[in-house]
Design an enzyme around this catalytic site. Sequence first.
Site, PDB file in Angstrom:
ATOM      1  CD  GLU A 129      59.388 102.821  38.890  1.00 51.44           C
ATOM      2  OE1 GLU A 129      58.156 102.598  38.852  1.00 51.44           O
ATOM      3  OE2 GLU A 129      59.886 103.765  39.519  1.00 51.44           O
ATOM      4  CG  HIS A 162      58.169 103.264  44.959  1.00 53.86           C
ATOM      5  ND1 HIS A 162      58.099 102.028  44.359  1.00 53.86           N
ATOM      6  CD2 HIS A 162      57.936 104.173  43.981  1.00 53.86           C
ATOM      7  CE1 HIS A 162      57.825 102.179  43.070  1.00 53.86           C
ATOM      8  NE2 HIS A 162      57.725 103.462  42.816  1.00 53.86           N
TER       9      HIS A 162
END
Length: 281
Positions: A129, A162
């Site tokens: 990420e 997300h």
Amino acid sequence: MCCSYPFHIPFVSICRDHPAVIKRRFTSVLIVSSLSPLFVWLWKELTGIKPGISLLVLLGFRLEGIVPATLLPLLLTMVLFLGPLIQLSMDCPWDWVDGLKVMFDPRFWALCLSDMRWLRNQVIAPLTEELVFRACMLPMLIPCTGLGPAIFTCPLFFGVAHFHHVIEQLRFRQGSVASIFLSAAFQFSYTAVFGAYTAFIFIRTGHLIGPVLCHSFCNYIGFPAICAALEHPQRLTVVISYVLGMVLFLLLLHPMTDPAFFGDIPICSLSATSSGFSVCS
């Protein structure tokens, strides 16, 4: 057991903590993350932007200033989480000596490395990420927006990434629609704030290691249990530590990320706007 559903729904397909699901997602995430630097290289070639440094250095893979870049952002993040750390130490049945023994026990680390959830939360997710949303995305945003706006624009993509949890929760009816979207909005908010912080760290240090370690640490600690802190038997001590941690964090944010510790910051060369230089100095 991490989830429970009617028998006709395949368990492996819906439980994100099942080892088979984690391994499958490891594969897809690692492929996408490996391709991300290629897009940065293509962007450089197509736009004609030549920062005069190698791609790896631009992405935060460099040796200059590596020691302070490893230690200072992590220590700064631990200062911010002073309250949760004090709260955790009060509630932990181990003393410091026992904790250190476990930390230096090879069997403990062997156990961690064999746990798919631990690898996901502490290694794979932080590394991939931060590589994609900080190291690869910021160099492409900064020439367009400048350093300051890029810090706050980049986390929006990180927060939206997300939202796939919402699809899973709606699909398998893990709560009411209102509660699922409320939870998603909360998660988007704190992931965006955290993303702005690690973007700031990446720009100020010019290293990827700092954001990765901070991400891993925050995944381990989790979101502060504020309600539990207010109901803690030693509430005054815990609350004071929460406040002290936030105050110290704000005071130390710039001194502990001073670019002078880390050498020349490669990514700062991409911004020609005067507003950006305050971030890099």
